[in-house]
Design a protein around this motif. Structure first.
Motif, PDB file in Angstrom:
ATOM      1  N   THR A 197       9.254 -27.425  21.271  1.00 46.69           N
ATOM      2  CA  THR A 197       7.989 -26.971  21.822  1.00 46.69           C
ATOM      3  C   THR A 197       7.281 -26.177  20.739  1.00 46.69           C
ATOM      4  OG1 THR A 197       8.979 -26.829  23.999  1.00 46.69           O
ATOM      5  CG2 THR A 197       6.926 -25.622  23.683  1.00 46.69           C
ATOM      6  N   MET A 198       5.954 -26.367  20.628  1.00 48.07           N
ATOM      7  CA  MET A 198       5.212 -25.620  19.613  1.00 48.07           C
ATOM      8  C   MET A 198       4.971 -24.207  20.129  1.00 48.07           C
ATOM      9  SD  MET A 198       5.037 -27.758  17.243  1.00 48.07           S
ATOM     10  CE  MET A 198       3.825 -27.219  16.028  1.00 48.07           C
ATOM     11  N   ILE A 199       5.455 -23.242  19.382  1.00 50.49           N
ATOM     12  CA  ILE A 199       5.206 -21.843  19.741  1.00 50.49           C
ATOM     13  C   ILE A 199       4.592 -21.176  18.527  1.00 50.49           C
ATOM     14  CG2 ILE A 199       6.273 -19.639  20.305  1.00 50.49           C
ATOM     15  CD1 ILE A 199       8.421 -21.218  21.827  1.00 50.49           C
ATOM     16  N   LEU A 200       3.350 -20.665  18.681  1.00 49.45           N
ATOM     17  CA  LEU A 200       2.616 -20.026  17.578  1.00 49.45           C
ATOM     18  C   LEU A 200       2.548 -20.946  16.360  1.00 49.45           C
ATOM     19  CD1 LEU A 200       4.115 -16.433  17.792  1.00 49.45           C
ATOM     20  CD2 LEU A 200       1.879 -17.168  18.597  1.00 49.45           C
ATOM     21  N   GLY A 201       2.396 -22.243  16.649  1.00 48.90           N
ATOM     22  CA  GLY A 201       2.243 -23.187  15.550  1.00 48.90           C
ATOM     23  C   GLY A 201       3.543 -23.604  14.896  1.00 48.90           C
ATOM     24  N   LEU A 202       4.661 -23.096  15.401  1.00 50.65           N
ATOM     25  CA  LEU A 202       5.948 -23.514  14.847  1.00 50.65           C
ATOM     26  C   LEU A 202       6.756 -24.190  15.932  1.00 50.65           C
ATOM     27  CD1 LEU A 202       6.784 -20.285  12.839  1.00 50.65           C
ATOM     28  CD2 LEU A 202       6.255 -22.513  11.864  1.00 50.65           C
ATOM     29  N   ARG A 203       7.630 -25.141  15.492  1.00 48.91           N
ATOM     30  CA  ARG A 203       8.408 -25.887  16.467  1.00 48.91           C
ATOM     31  C   ARG A 203       9.666 -25.121  16.835  1.00 48.91           C
ATOM     32  NH1 ARG A 203      10.369 -31.392  17.807  1.00 48.91           N
ATOM     33  NH2 ARG A 203      12.412 -30.905  16.962  1.00 48.91           N
ATOM     34  N   PHE A 204       9.891 -24.980  18.127  1.00 56.21           N
ATOM     35  CA  PHE A 204      11.100 -24.280  18.584  1.00 56.21           C
ATOM     36  C   PHE A 204      11.890 -25.229  19.477  1.00 56.21           C
ATOM     37  CE2 PHE A 204      13.486 -21.164  21.159  1.00 56.21           C
ATOM     38  CZ  PHE A 204      14.023 -20.402  20.140  1.00 56.21           C
ATOM     39  N   PRO A 205      13.189 -25.400  19.215  1.00 49.54           N
ATOM     40  CA  PRO A 205      13.951 -26.403  19.966  1.00 49.54           C
ATOM     41  C   PRO A 205      13.977 -26.113  21.475  1.00 49.54           C
ATOM     42  CG  PRO A 205      15.258 -25.447  18.184  1.00 49.54           C
ATOM     43  CD  PRO A 205      14.004 -24.667  18.252  1.00 49.54           C
TER      44      PRO A 205
END
Lengths: 233, 614
Positions: B134-142
């Motif tokens: 999932t994109m969180i603050l523009g970064l991908r988080f599993p």
């Protein structure tokens, strides 16, 4: 109902009970009298299985119970109210009662929280208070109520009047008489002769782990010599 | 900023897993008062079982999640087996003996896992439905990490409901406080204990199984997690569920964020936090003082005259140790040297454990301090051996004074955990400050001076020093200081009312034990020619504990016998079989079950039984 004979017990190498014999008949209140360290508490603990008896027989309602684990003895209908009260201080009044709850045997009217609150009205007013935040007298009532939730036929009461204010002692005596009226058998240990006299039918005197005297409460009150010899401090 | 947030999130995911393991540990401790070393093994078994089940079952949701749950339940069943076969028999044994028994289980499980699943790391499949990110603050988080973050609070909620809304939960809470009274009210404690153990083992198994998509399954998982779980449980307060949740959060985040700020000292950081918490709140964040567990722990026999046969036996052993080595080979000489050193090491721990009544899980810290100070002096100052050997006990003693000042304020498991924390801090310094200590590579070339270089000479030197130091310890125990030490152990309060400063006595004993362990460490450094961070590690602390418990805490002959038996056993087993952990673990279990007083205690009881005791 309860017959104890030749009971002995020791902690490590210290012999606390040498030879204890006593009986409690159905519906009777018997008091175990004696000075500090005479072996009163140990007798009750040994009957309950909390201190392993090293010799002797304990028959409860026709069954031999010496050497059996406490929970089995409790399930046969023997209730135990410890001297130190041992309330579960982090559990509420209702939860403390729930821990003690057991199904009533057929034909016996079950103790419910409501019936117990009628017996000990002050408990009913603090159902959700943690046991640790109650006065000594209230805790003593809660331990008795908790034990009654197990629907016992005979209750072992270890020094119920100890450390209580005189008014509370009086209320405790009333409660015990009410329980007797319900047909409950009671074996209590006491140092307070006045209290014992108010509630008991018979007395058994213990000294240095041996039974020294046995007889009706009235006989004991009439015999100043016996009281002087075994009970006066 | 973004990386910080993501790092914090992944800290939450770790905290969840940590909480699963720690909650089981704390619930088990609450009711049974057993500090279960094998809890990490449950975690590892959960991961291995899940790997087997998930790879064997058909792919898909049912196969994966069914496998995870089945693994957790399977570990619960293993927990039941261990509780009924082993722990049930030793509930009345001293705390440390129970710990020893569960450590035996750890060793056995390690070798069984090795036999069943092999030594290589195993990689599991990823969780179906949670493979993406999932994109969180523009970064991908599993996604799987997000799922794990949710697991912790859900389990906490379920446990809370279980303990407050069900009769079983009330019984458990009541038993946590006074299990004997619960029994007197008609509750079958055995069933209660077994069911609690099942729940705790299930939670640890679930924690391990859920790691499958996250990291590889390996044989090091058990010890890695158990140390962290201990920290969490102790920081939170033994027996407190909310405390464990809070502490898991704290430790999880500390790890995650510590890596960003101070990558080199995250380990130190964790243990430093634990030390600070314990010094400020001796029973953890939400813990309360525990009533002593053992109802009628037998009083220790008074230390009297040594039985005559033991004196003769000791003299005979000493004579053999003096006379035979000239005929021994190099290998035998080095084993004998090692045994002499370990006897002193065990005897020094015995001083604080037996007469002192304090448990130390971190005694290796002082052994290692001695070894490292000797080695550092040799490496950086080119100091001769005499200086190094003189420096070792001094440095270790200073360390003992410093750490001991904190540790001896606490009691029981908390004190033991604080000693572990300090030992881990010392280990981390040795491991991570590689410019000075050489890190993992250690310090090599720490050889004795020329005159002591022959193995035989060095053996006699070691024997002389260790013998003198051990006899000194014996003298101390029988001196007024030793009486005071035992008095404060039996009742700190009563000892203080007759004018014994319990704190000062404990502190001095702790420092003296450190001095002796330091001397042993210094001798060990020159015997091996090198030092490594493992000298300060948990396994070495456990070795010392095992030696003392194996021999028996009650007499000084205990640790001596224990050191010989343990070293001999380990040496022989390692030569005979690859499965030495399995053998050692089994031996420990047999000893705990059949010789609860240790070897020396059993021998003494036998002798006194025959000749009439004192």
């Amino acid at each position: 109902m309860l017959e104890v004979s030749g009971l002995a017990a020791q902690y490590g190498r210290a012999q606390i009970l040498a030879e204890v014999g006593l009986t409690v008949a159905a519906g009777e209140v018997v008091v175990l009298l004696g000075r500090n360290g005479a072996g009163k508490s140990t007798t009750l603990k040994a009957i309950m299985g909390l201190v392993p008896p090293s010799a002797g027989r304990i028959r409860f309602r026709g069954q031999e119970i010496a050497g059996r684990p406490p929970f089995e003895i409790a399930r046969l209908g023997l209730g135990y109210v410890p001297e130190e009260r041992r309330i579960f201080s982090e559990l509420t009044v209702m939860e403390n009662l729930e821990v003690g709850r057991r199904p009533a045997p057929p034909g016996q009217q079950a103790w419910t929280p409501e019936r117990l609150f009628a017996l000990f009205p002050s408990l009913g007013a603090m159902r959700h208070r943690p046991g640790g935040r109650m006065s000594g007298g209230e805790q003593q009532m809660l331990t008795i109520a908790r034990t009654l939730m197990g629907q016992p036929r005979l209750v072992l009461l270890d020094e119920p009047s100890e450390g209580l204010a005189p008014v509370v002692v009086e209320r405790m005596a009333e409660a015990i008489l009410a329980l007797k009226a319900e047909g409950l058998s009671i074996l209590l240990s006491e140092q307070n002769l006045h209290f014992a006299r108010a509630v008991s039918d018979r007395a058994t005197i213990i000294e240095k782990g041996r039974i020294r005297w046995e007889g009706g409460m009235a006989a004991l009150m009439a015999d100043a010599g016996i009281r002087e010899q075994y009970l006066s401090v | 900023m973004e990386t910080l947030v993501l790092q914090a999130l992944s800290g939450l995911a770790s905290a969840s897993s940590l909480f699963l393991v720690a909650s089981g540990l704390t619930v088990i401790f609450g009711v049974s008062r057993i500090v279960n070393f094998a809890h990490g093994s449950f975690y590892m078994l959960g991961a291995y079982l899940a790997w087997s089940l998930v790879t064997a079952l058909p792919r898909g949701h049912l196969g994966f999640w069914g496998g995870i749950l089945a693994a957790a339940l399977g570990v619960g069943l293993i927990g039941i087996a261990i509780e009924t076969l082993l722990l049930r028999r030793i509930y009345r044994a001293p705390e440390l003996f129970q710990l020893l028994a569960t450590f035996g289980v750890v060793l056995i499980v390690q070798d069984l896992a090795l036999l069943l699943w092999g030594a290589q790391d195993l990689l599991g499949p990823r969780a179906p439905g949670l493979r993406g990110g999932t994109m969180i603050l523009g970064l991908r988080f599993p996604d799987y990490e997000l799922f794990l973050i949710a697991v912790g609070p859900v389990v906490l909620l379920l446990l809370h409901l279980l303990f407050h809304r069900t009769r079983w939960g009330m019984l458990v809470r009541a038993a946590t406080q006074d299990r004997e009274m619960v029994g007197a009210l008609g509750v079958n404690q055995r069933m209660l204990f077994t069911s609690v153990f099942f729940l705790g083992a299930c939670l640890a198994g679930l924690g391990g199984a859920l790691q499958l998509p996250r990291e590889s399954v390996n044989l090091g998982m058990d010890l890695a997690i158990i140390v962290e779980a201990f920290v969490v449980v102790v920081v939170g307060g033994l027996g407190s569920l909310m405390g464990a949740a809070l502490a898991a959060l704290l430790i999880g985040e500390l790890h995650a964020l510590g890596i960003l700020v101070l990558p080199k000292i995250t380990l130190v950081l964790v243990f430093l936090v634990m030390a600070v918490v314990l010094v400020m709140r001796p029973h953890g964040l939400l813990g309360r003082a525990q009533a002593p567990a053992a109802a009628g722990a037998a009083a220790e026999p008074a230390i009297g005259a040594t039985p005559r046969p033991l004196v003769w036996l000791g003299l005979a052993a000493l004579l053999a140790a003096l006379a035979l080595p000239p005929f021994a080979g190099d290998y035998a000489l080095s084993v004998l040297t090692e045994i002499a050193i370990l006897i002193l090491f065990a005897a020094s721990l015995h001083l604080i454990m037996g007469p002192g009544g304090m448990a130390s899980f971190g005694h290796a810290a002082y052994f290692g301090l001695g070894a490292y100070s000797a080695a550092l002096a040799a490496k950086w100052l080119l100091a001769p051996m005499a200086i190094g050997l003189a420096l070792a006990p001094v440095a270790a003693g200073l360390g003992g004074l410093l750490f001991g000042w904190f540790c001896v304020r606490l009691s029981g498991v908390y004190a033991a955990m604080l000693t572990l924390a300090f030992a881990q801090i010392a280990w981390s310094v040795a491991f991570q400050w590689s410019e000075v200590t050489g890190g993992d590579n250690g310090i090599l070339g720490v050889w004795p001076d020329a005159w002591a270089a022959p193995r035989l000479v060095y053996y006699y030197l070691t024997l002389g020093l260790c013998l003198a130091a051990t006899l000194l310890l014996r003298r101390v125990i029988r001196a007024p200081f030793g009486y005071a030490l035992r008095a404060q152990r039996d009742s700190a309060l009563r000892a203080e009312t007759i004018g014994i400063d319990a704190f000062a006595i404990r502190w001095r004993a702790f420092a003296l034990a450190a001095v002796m362990a330091g001397l042993a460490g210094g001798l060990f450094a020159y015997a091996k020619g090198s030092v490594f961070p493992t000298y300060l590690g948990i396994p070495r602390s456990v070795d010392a504990l095992l030696m003392v418990l194996l021999g028996g805490v009650q007499t000084l002959s205990g640790p001596i016998l224990g050191a010989i038996a343990y070293t001999g056993l380990q040496e022989q087993l390692m030569r005979l079989t690859d499965l030495w952990r399995l053998m050692l673990g089994t031996t420990i279990l047999l000893l705990v079950l059949f010789f609860p007083q240790g070897l020396a205690g059993a021998a003494r009881a036998r002798w006194e039984g025959r000749h009439g005791g004192a």
